[in-house]
Design a protein around this motif. Structure first.
Motif, PDB file in Angstrom:
ATOM      1  N   SER A  36      16.579   3.730  20.260  1.00 35.08           N
ATOM      2  CA  SER A  36      15.338   3.093  20.722  1.00 35.08           C
ATOM      3  C   SER A  36      14.169   4.066  20.723  1.00 35.08           C
ATOM      4  CB  SER A  36      15.540   2.508  22.119  1.00 35.08           C
ATOM      5  OG  SER A  36      15.838   3.537  23.052  1.00 35.08           O
ATOM      6  N   ILE A  37      14.449   5.382  20.734  1.00 34.69           N
ATOM      7  CA  ILE A  37      13.349   6.367  20.739  1.00 34.69           C
ATOM      8  C   ILE A  37      12.574   6.344  19.422  1.00 34.69           C
ATOM      9  CG2 ILE A  37      14.516   7.868  22.395  1.00 34.69           C
ATOM     10  CD1 ILE A  37      15.280   9.667  20.043  1.00 34.69           C
ATOM     11  N   TYR A  38      13.164   5.747  18.366  1.00 33.35           N
ATOM     12  CA  TYR A  38      12.490   5.689  17.071  1.00 33.35           C
ATOM     13  C   TYR A  38      11.617   4.440  16.926  1.00 33.35           C
ATOM     14  CZ  TYR A  38      15.962   9.243  15.924  1.00 33.35           C
ATOM     15  OH  TYR A  38      16.752  10.381  15.926  1.00 33.35           O
ATOM     16  N   LEU A  39      11.617   3.573  17.931  1.00 37.67           N
ATOM     17  CA  LEU A  39      10.875   2.314  17.833  1.00 37.67           C
ATOM     18  C   LEU A  39       9.385   2.587  17.686  1.00 37.67           C
ATOM     19  CD1 LEU A  39      11.330  -0.802  18.053  1.00 37.67           C
ATOM     20  CD2 LEU A  39      10.672  -0.588  20.461  1.00 37.67           C
ATOM     21  N   LYS A  40       8.746   1.833  16.762  1.00 37.69           N
ATOM     22  CA  LYS A  40       7.292   1.973  16.569  1.00 37.69           C
ATOM     23  C   LYS A  40       6.680   0.608  16.315  1.00 37.69           C
ATOM     24  CE  LYS A  40       7.357   3.013  11.564  1.00 37.69           C
ATOM     25  NZ  LYS A  40       8.761   2.684  11.332  1.00 37.69           N
TER      26      LYS A  40
END
Length: 560
Positions: free
Chosen positions: A528-532
């Motif tokens: 989820s840290i890569y969500l943009k």
């Protein structure tokens, strides 16, 4: 009244026969001795009847023969001392028998500990079901409720005659409320007032609600005297019943008040207690009726008194390996908390609408605030369940939660009351109302039992719950939802993303093109840290109805 007179008469005559010497002396005048013995016998009978009547009337003790064991020792000892010759020998034998009987009653607690434990043994589970965050728990603390009722005392006619009685939580017409009768403030106030004018009722869920005084004439009450005293009146109707706990006021759905009191039986030799039913009294006319627990009227919530439940908790926690282990080795012993609001337990309502008594258990070792488990006892049936909690984690007990609150608001000198453990979002959590030094409600404090560093407070329980969900996400906790929240899935495009560092993890909040916001922790979904913004995603979430819905899973297209 007739029963106590007959009982006193029979015991008085029997005791006088044992106490007063019967056989004559060889050296005495027959007529003089006979006259003296008759006079002594009559005097002894009258005196003993008066003593028996006064003792049982004033003490309100059950009128079973087993209640006389100490009196038997005294009478047989007196009889043996006053007698002579063969009569003394016979009465000495009776005295020895009474000592054996007394030893049996005095030592019963050493031998029936296993039976006490078996009777109090609880079904064991790991955790209670998650609480529905849309429901407001009955979380108005008793001290605050009493303060509000006292301030509304001007509604009571002839206010100077009365004071506020015991508080009782109850469900009336589907609403959780506190009930408290007004009581006489002394003997002369009872003598002049003769009757109680009514009772107060106050919401147990809405801290902004005001108490209402309901006019209902009550004559048989705890603060009345002589035969109008409720406990003495019950004893007169049921002279042989074994009662345990105070008499409590409950009302039916039409608002009519009744006093109730639990009864049962001794486990052995007037030691120990197990509940069997309750007596219901109409305080206006004194009519009484006894019910077994299976037949309790529907409107009664507290059929089993809190004192009975506290006693059962003590049996369960102390006597797991018998009496001597509870004193010396203390292997597997767990002590019930004394932080409860009534008789060391806390009455609460859960989502099924039934009332339970909550108690947490801690270690007998001093200085340890780790909870060993907690219990919920159904207040109508007496059936209890013991929850061990997650054995992989160490839960803080109620005293530890109260200490955190005291330290949190040390400058304001605020304190917590009525700590209850709930399962909020899958996390064992203490919910505690916070009061100021004057007993006024200030806020509601929630702290994780397993992770005390995760805590929040809000003006209402529901506001505190919303903040708690966010705190769990930020603190690396898990949000598993509630018993009522439906698990749903949705796909969409991300419009906005906000990421916040929380310890070793990141809390990701994002807005989809359906204009609904969601929240997930990188502990639950590392990718989820890569969500943009602009990503197409599939979200599995809990439909809790909140502004930020807790996501259970997040799939980002192209990163599977």
């Amino acid at each position: 009244m007739g029963n106590i007179l007959l009982f006193s008469l029979i015991i008085g005559i029997a005791s006088a026969i044992i106490l007063v010497p019967i056989y004559k002396s060889k050296k005495s005048n027959k007529k003089e001795e006979k006259s003296l013995k008759i006079s002594a016998m009559i005097a002894a009978i009258v005196l003993l009847i008066l003593i028996m009547f006064a003792f049982y009337y004033l003490s309100n003790l059950d009128r079973n023969l087993s209640s006389l064991w100490l009196f038997v020792i005294i009478i047989t000892a007196g009889g043996a001392i006053l007698a002579s010759g063969k009569e003394r020998l016979i009465k000495a034998v009776l005295l020895v028998g009474s000592f054996i009987l007394g030893a049996y009653f005095l030592t019963a607690g050493l031998f029936n500990a296993d039976e006490k434990y078996e009777l109090a043994k609880m079904e064991e589970k790991v955790e209670i079901k998650p609480f529905d965050e849309k429901v407001t728990p009955a979380s108005v603390p008793p001290q605050f409720a009493r303060n509000k009722m006292r301030k509304a005392f001007g509604q009571v006619p002839n206010t100077s005659y009365y004071e506020l009685g015991n508080l009782q939580i109850q469900k009336v017409n589907g609403e959780y409320v506190y009930i408290a009768p007004v009581e006489f403030s002394g003997f002369f106030k009872w003598w002049n007032g003769e009757e109680i004018p009514g009772y107060f009722i106050l919401s147990a869920t809405d801290s902004t609600a005001n108490p209402k005084f309901i006019k209902e004439e009550m004559i048989y009450t705890p603060s009345s005297y002589f035969n109008k005293n409720i406990e003495r009146h019950i004893r007169m109707q049921y002279p042989k019943h074994i009662f345990y706990g105070d008499a409590y006021l409950e009302i039916d759905d039409e608002g009519k008040p009744y006093y109730i009191r639990s009864f049962g039986e001794f486990i052995s030799a007037r030691n120990g207690f197990t509940v069997k039913g309750l007596v219901v009294v109409d305080p206006k006319n004194g009519k009484t009726k006894a019910y077994h627990l299976a037949d309790v009227p529907e409107f009664i919530d507290g059929a089993v008194s809190p004192e009975v439940v506290s006693l059962q908790n003590s049996y369960f926690g102390n006597y797991v390996h018998g009496f001597w282990n509870s004193i010396f080795g203390k292997s597997d012993v767990k002590l019930p908390s004394d932080e409860g609001t009534v008789a060391n337990v806390t009455p609460i309502f859960y989502e099924d609408g039934d009332m339970y008594y909550f108690t947490d258990f801690t270690s007998p070792k001093e200085g340890v605030d780790s909870m060993l488990g907690y219990s919920l006892t159904n207040s109508r049936t007496g059936m209890a369940t013991y929850y061990t909690g997650n054995l992989e984690e160490s839960y803080m007990d109620s005293q530890g939660a109260l200490q955190i609150i005291e330290k949190k608001f040390i400058e304001k000198k605020w304190h917590g009351e009525m700590s209850v453990l709930y399962n909020f979002y899958g996390e064992a959590s203490w919910l505690t109302p916070v009061l100021d030094s004057n007993g006024f409600l200030q806020n509601y404090f929630i702290v994780s039992a397993a992770n005390p560093e995760i805590s929040v407070y809000g003006i209402t329980p529901n506001e505190a719950l919303k903040q708690y969900k966010t705190a769990l996400q930020r603190g690396g906790g898990t949000v598993d939802g509630s018993s009522k929240a439906e698990v749903k899935q949705i796909g969409g495009t991300v419009i906005r993303v906000y990421k916040e560092k929380a310890g070793d993890f990141t809390v990701v909040s994002f807005l989809l093109d359906n204009h609904q916001s969601y929240m997930i922790s990188s502990e639950k979904n590392p990718k989820s840290i890569y969500l943009k913004e602009g990503d197409k995603v599939n979200v599995t979430y809990l439909a809790t109805g909140e502004d930020f819905l807790p996501a259970k899973d997040l799939v980002i297209e192209g990163l599977e």
